[in-house]
Design a protein around this motif. Structure first.
Motif, PDB file in Angstrom:
ATOM      1  N   LEU A  20       0.796  -1.207   0.000  1.00 11.09           N
ATOM      2  CA  LEU A  20       0.000   0.000   0.000  1.00 11.09           C
ATOM      3  C   LEU A  20       0.835   1.267   0.000  1.00 11.09           C
ATOM      4  O   LEU A  20       0.298   2.348   0.069  1.00 11.09           O
ATOM      5  CB  LEU A  20      -0.949  -0.006   1.207  1.00 11.09           C
ATOM      6  CG  LEU A  20      -1.987  -1.117   1.201  1.00 11.09           C
ATOM      7  CD1 LEU A  20      -2.823  -1.071   2.465  1.00 11.09           C
ATOM      8  CD2 LEU A  20      -2.877  -1.019  -0.019  1.00 11.09           C
ATOM      9  N   GLN A  21       2.148   1.167  -0.046  1.00  9.00           N
ATOM     10  CA  GLN A  21       2.983   2.355  -0.058  1.00  9.00           C
ATOM     11  C   GLN A  21       3.859   2.367  -1.300  1.00  9.00           C
ATOM     12  O   GLN A  21       4.485   1.387  -1.636  1.00  9.00           O
ATOM     13  CB  GLN A  21       3.860   2.444   1.186  1.00  9.00           C
ATOM     14  CG  GLN A  21       4.726   3.690   1.173  1.00  9.00           C
ATOM     15  CD  GLN A  21       5.396   3.959   2.486  1.00  9.00           C
ATOM     16  OE1 GLN A  21       4.993   3.473   3.506  1.00  9.00           O
ATOM     17  NE2 GLN A  21       6.442   4.763   2.439  1.00  9.00           N
ATOM     18  N   GLU A  25      10.043   9.642  -6.747  1.00  8.16           N
ATOM     19  CA  GLU A  25      11.147  10.602  -6.688  1.00  8.16           C
ATOM     20  C   GLU A  25      10.882  11.750  -7.641  1.00  8.16           C
ATOM     21  O   GLU A  25      10.383  11.549  -8.748  1.00  8.16           O
ATOM     22  CB  GLU A  25      12.471   9.927  -7.057  1.00  8.16           C
ATOM     23  CG  GLU A  25      12.933   8.937  -6.014  1.00  8.16           C
ATOM     24  CD  GLU A  25      14.323   8.410  -6.313  1.00  8.16           C
ATOM     25  OE1 GLU A  25      15.191   9.209  -6.728  1.00  8.16           O
ATOM     26  OE2 GLU A  25      14.522   7.203  -6.127  1.00  8.16           O
ATOM     27  N   GLY A  26      11.208  12.957  -7.198  1.00  7.42           N
ATOM     28  CA  GLY A  26      11.075  14.145  -8.027  1.00  7.42           C
ATOM     29  C   GLY A  26      12.304  15.006  -7.871  1.00  7.42           C
ATOM     30  O   GLY A  26      13.165  14.726  -7.033  1.00  7.42           O
ATOM     31  N   TYR A 108       2.688  11.365   1.717  1.00  6.55           N
ATOM     32  CA  TYR A 108       1.384  11.820   1.234  1.00  6.55           C
ATOM     33  C   TYR A 108       0.406  10.657   1.394  1.00  6.55           C
ATOM     34  O   TYR A 108       0.712   9.526   1.023  1.00  6.55           O
ATOM     35  CB  TYR A 108       1.465  12.234  -0.235  1.00  6.55           C
ATOM     36  CG  TYR A 108       2.209  13.528  -0.436  1.00  6.55           C
ATOM     37  CD1 TYR A 108       1.534  14.728  -0.582  1.00  6.55           C
ATOM     38  CD2 TYR A 108       3.607  13.547  -0.450  1.00  6.55           C
ATOM     39  CE1 TYR A 108       2.223  15.923  -0.745  1.00  6.55           C
ATOM     40  CE2 TYR A 108       4.301  14.740  -0.607  1.00  6.55           C
ATOM     41  CZ  TYR A 108       3.606  15.913  -0.756  1.00  6.55           C
ATOM     42  OH  TYR A 108       4.293  17.091  -0.901  1.00  6.55           O
ATOM     43  N   THR A 109      -0.748  10.965   1.959  1.00  2.00           N
ATOM     44  CA  THR A 109      -1.757   9.928   2.154  1.00  2.00           C
ATOM     45  C   THR A 109      -3.019  10.313   1.408  1.00  2.00           C
ATOM     46  O   THR A 109      -3.493  11.442   1.493  1.00  2.00           O
ATOM     47  CB  THR A 109      -2.073   9.736   3.651  1.00  2.00           C
ATOM     48  OG1 THR A 109      -0.843   9.504   4.347  1.00  2.00           O
ATOM     49  CG2 THR A 109      -3.001   8.554   3.868  1.00  2.00           C
ATOM     50  N   CYS A 110      -3.544   9.349   0.680  1.00  2.00           N
ATOM     51  CA  CYS A 110      -4.788   9.506  -0.074  1.00  2.00           C
ATOM     52  C   CYS A 110      -5.849   8.685   0.652  1.00  2.00           C
ATOM     53  O   CYS A 110      -5.727   7.463   0.762  1.00  2.00           O
ATOM     54  CB  CYS A 110      -4.570   8.984  -1.491  1.00  2.00           C
ATOM     55  SG  CYS A 110      -6.070   8.767  -2.455  1.00  2.00           S
ATOM     56  N   THR A 120      -0.540   5.343   0.729  1.00  2.79           N
ATOM     57  CA  THR A 120       0.543   6.211   1.158  1.00  2.79           C
ATOM     58  C   THR A 120       1.619   6.262   0.085  1.00  2.79           C
ATOM     59  O   THR A 120       1.985   5.243  -0.483  1.00  2.79           O
ATOM     60  CB  THR A 120       1.148   5.700   2.486  1.00  2.79           C
ATOM     61  OG1 THR A 120       0.107   5.648   3.459  1.00  2.79           O
ATOM     62  CG2 THR A 120       2.236   6.620   2.975  1.00  2.79           C
ATOM     63  N   VAL A 121       2.090   7.477  -0.178  1.00  3.64           N
ATOM     64  CA  VAL A 121       3.147   7.690  -1.159  1.00  3.64           C
ATOM     65  C   VAL A 121       4.258   8.475  -0.470  1.00  3.64           C
ATOM     66  O   VAL A 121       4.014   9.525   0.102  1.00  3.64           O
ATOM     67  CB  VAL A 121       2.639   8.504  -2.376  1.00  3.64           C
ATOM     68  CG1 VAL A 121       3.748   8.705  -3.394  1.00  3.64           C
ATOM     69  CG2 VAL A 121       1.437   7.832  -3.014  1.00  3.64           C
ATOM     70  N   GLN A 122       5.464   7.939  -0.504  1.00  3.80           N
ATOM     71  CA  GLN A 122       6.638   8.631   0.044  1.00  3.80           C
ATOM     72  C   GLN A 122       7.282   9.398  -1.097  1.00  3.80           C
ATOM     73  O   GLN A 122       7.694   8.806  -2.090  1.00  3.80           O
ATOM     74  CB  GLN A 122       7.623   7.623   0.651  1.00  3.80           C
ATOM     75  CG  GLN A 122       8.802   8.257   1.336  1.00  3.80           C
ATOM     76  CD  GLN A 122       8.409   8.963   2.627  1.00  3.80           C
ATOM     77  OE1 GLN A 122       7.526   8.529   3.349  1.00  3.80           O
ATOM     78  NE2 GLN A 122       9.073  10.065   2.913  1.00  3.80           N
TER      79      GLN A 122
END
Length: 173
Positions: A20-21, A25-26, A108-110, A120-122
């Motif tokens: 789920l995670q 990268e940006g 970031y959580t959606c 969840t996105v790190q």
């Protein structure tokens, strides 16, 4: 034997969390797509609320009953966060974040409220270089999300599953 089953249960929970995670990268000044989609097949966009939060509290983006709702959006994300309304019917509630800065890094959580799902996105922010800029653009197209993230997730699952299989075999012996 009870300890072995407990061990297996703990790893089952960890496997679920890994799935789920995502890690995205940006680069400074670039843009990224933060993925979020629902597995709920009966989910109708007009009956759905989606809330994006940064580090648990900052309001990045809200989608209420299938419509963008930016009244409570944190000013840091104004004119930098956008959704993909054409994707709502496909249960895709990903958002694009532009003009990245170091302060955008984090979790970031959606939250998809009607289905009780969350993703969840790190987000990791790197300095801008030619090699890394091309990597950040990989995440801009929601249909191209199977690249390195799926390989990384598969490797993570392999590293978790291997000890579980060893444990199961040793319990059986």
């Amino acid at each position: 034997m009870v300890i072995g089953w407990g061990f297996i249960c703990v790893f089952a929970v960890l496997i679920n969390k890994v799935c789920l995670q995502d890690t995205v990268e940006g680069v400074i000044g670039g843009s990224v797509l933060l993925p979020c989609s629902s597995t709920e097949h009966d989910l109708e966009p007009q009956d759905t609320d989606v809330h994006w939060r940064h580090n648990g509290s900052k309001n990045v983006y809200d989608i209420v009953k299938g419509e963008d709702s930016l009244q409570l959006q944190d000013p840091r994300y104004k004119n930098r966060a956008e959704s993909l309304p054409d994707e709502y019917e496909k249960r895709n509630f990903s958002i694009k974040l532009t003009d990245l800065t170091h302060t955008d890094a984090g979790k970031y959580t959606c939250y998809i409220t009607h289905s009780s799902e969350q993703r969840t996105v790190q987000l990791i922010i790197n300095e801008s270089t030619a090699g890394k800029e091309s990597k950040s653009t990989e995440h801009e197209n929601p249909e191209d999300e199977t690249g390195s993230d799926s390989v990384e997730t598969s490797l993570n699952l392999l590293f978790i599953l291997f000890p579980v299989l060893i444990s199961i075999l040793s319990i059986g012996c």
